[in-house]
Design an enzyme around this catalytic site. Structure first.
Site, PDB file in Angstrom:
ATOM      1  N   GLN A  88      -2.978  -3.221   0.558  1.00  0.00           N
ATOM      2  CA  GLN A  88      -3.423  -4.537   0.092  1.00  0.00           C
ATOM      3  C   GLN A  88      -4.903  -4.512  -0.299  1.00  0.00           C
ATOM      4  O   GLN A  88      -5.748  -4.040   0.456  1.00  0.00           O
ATOM      5  CB  GLN A  88      -3.181  -5.574   1.210  1.00  0.00           C
ATOM      6  CG  GLN A  88      -3.491  -6.996   0.824  1.00  0.00           C
ATOM      7  CD  GLN A  88      -2.580  -7.525  -0.287  1.00  0.00           C
ATOM      8  OE1 GLN A  88      -1.384  -7.350  -0.262  1.00  0.00           O
ATOM      9  NE2 GLN A  88      -3.170  -8.167  -1.274  1.00  0.00           N
TER      10      GLN A  88
ATOM     11  N   LYS B 102       5.043 -10.562   1.675  1.00  0.00           N
ATOM     12  CA  LYS B 102       5.725  -9.338   1.235  1.00  0.00           C
ATOM     13  C   LYS B 102       6.700  -8.865   2.316  1.00  0.00           C
ATOM     14  O   LYS B 102       7.812  -8.442   2.033  1.00  0.00           O
ATOM     15  CB  LYS B 102       4.689  -8.254   0.899  1.00  0.00           C
ATOM     16  CG  LYS B 102       3.948  -8.570  -0.395  1.00  0.00           C
ATOM     17  CD  LYS B 102       2.706  -7.727  -0.636  1.00  0.00           C
ATOM     18  CE  LYS B 102       1.962  -8.282  -1.860  1.00  0.00           C
ATOM     19  NZ  LYS B 102       0.666  -7.616  -2.117  1.00  0.00           N
TER      20      LYS B 102
ATOM     21  N   ASP C  57       2.894  -0.718  -6.445  1.00  0.00           N
ATOM     22  CA  ASP C  57       2.035  -1.635  -7.197  1.00  0.00           C
ATOM     23  C   ASP C  57       1.838  -1.145  -8.640  1.00  0.00           C
ATOM     24  O   ASP C  57       1.315  -1.866  -9.478  1.00  0.00           O
ATOM     25  CB  ASP C  57       0.654  -1.750  -6.527  1.00  0.00           C
ATOM     26  CG  ASP C  57       0.570  -2.950  -5.593  1.00  0.00           C
ATOM     27  OD1 ASP C  57       1.264  -3.951  -5.865  1.00  0.00           O
ATOM     28  OD2 ASP C  57      -0.193  -2.882  -4.608  1.00  0.00           O
TER      29      ASP C  57
END
Ligand code: NAD
Length: 286
Positions: A96, A52, A119
């Site tokens: 994460q 990422k 997200d």
């Protein structure tokens, strides 16, 4: 039969974002900024986070990394999120998963400002996706939509079958297909007549997490088959949910694993970061 090249499609998305970001910097004087938090030392998570960050670098975003020890308390993590929520220079916040067992994931995901929730896991963003009025894309399903669109096939009136009903993939996937006027069936572990339902699909999306789950007899001649699964086969090799070698002979288009959906998820995360930045900073995107 066409093999859909996820790497090429994802590169196209990232290159478009790179151009848009260059323009933002020139015309508005800022670039999007993504904060990435990782707690503990899960090796798979470390690879995801590093990919990422690399994508941010490639496009030209600013990225901030927070690598916290496994012993971090829930309170400490909440305090960091609060700080990033209130930091006007931060456009996107990503925590994460999975988190260590002593931290409640739902509490953490709900604490992220939904305007920075790249997200799209916050209940507000999930609700917006359901309604069809959203700018935070559910990353993996949105990547699947790009891959389907790359075939040039229209979804309107087509039978789309999604195998899997998770909150991250199956459910939002079904919504995106529905918004595009497909007739959508969601299959799951308790579905009866799974084979028959799948064999009637013009578009079949597999998000099960079982190697070789989708066999050729479950696939209609000429169907678009999208394999979201990430598994290891008996030889330890990375593979999807679809018996690729056999199904590819029958499908009209199919994604491989690796090189299909995987690269798309990160590209869509990058798109969300861009969208979050222009939305938050009230930039009229030209
Ligand atoms: P999950 O375990 O939360 O959900 C799996 C789904 O499969 C469940 O809804 C279950 O009902 C269904 N299922 C299980 N057994 C079944 C059966 N016998 N018949 C029909 N349905 C059955 O998993 P998830 O998070 O949705 O992920 C699914 C897969 O996609 C995993 O392999 C995961 O690693 C992968 N994934 C890939 C990406 C990517 O970027 N490519 C992103 C997220 C997840």
């Amino acid at each position: 039969m066409k093999i859909i090249d996820g790497k090429a499609v994802s590169l196209k998305v990232k290159d478009e974002l790179k151009e848009q970001t260059k323009r933002l910097a020139q015309e508005q004087g800022f670039v999007p900024c993504l904060a990435v938090i990782i707690v503990g030392e899960d090796p798979a998570s470390q690879v995801y986070v590093s990919n990422k960050k690399k994508a941010c670098e490639y496009i030209g975003y600013k990225s901030l990394g927070f690598e916290l020890p496994e012993s971090t308390t829930q309170q400490e993590l909440l305090e960091l999120i609060e700080k990033l929520n209130n930091d006007d220079t931060v456009d996107g916040i990503l925590c994460q998963l999975p988190l260590p067992k002593h931290i409640d994931e739902e509490t953490i995901l709900n604490a992220i400002d939904y305007d920075k929730d790249v997200d799209a896991f916050h209940p507000t963003n999930v609700g917006k996706i359901m309604i069809g009025n959203y700018h935070m894309l559910p990353c993996t399903p949105a990547g699947v939509m790009e891959l389907i669109d790359s075939t040039g096939v229209s979804l309107e009136g087509k039978n789309a079958v999604v195998i899997g009903r998770s909150n991250i993939v199956g459910k939002p996937m079904s919504m995106l297909l529905l918004h595009r006027n497909a007739t959508v069936t969601i299959c799951h572990s308790r579905t009866a007549n799974l084979k028959e339902i799948c064999a009637n699909a013009d578009i079949l999306v597999a998000a099960v997490g079982k190697a070789g789950f989708v066999t050729e007899d479950m696939v209609k001649e000429g169907a678009i088959v999208i394999d979201v699964g990430i598994n290891r086969n008996a030889q330890g090799k990375l593979c999807g949910d679809v018996d690729f070698e056999r199904v590819k002979e029958k499908a009209g288009a199919i994604t491989p694993v690796p090189g299909g959906c995987g690269p798309m998820t990160i590209a869509m995360l990058m798109k969300n970061t861009y969208n979050a930045a222009v939305h938050r900073r009230n930039v009229i995107d030209k």
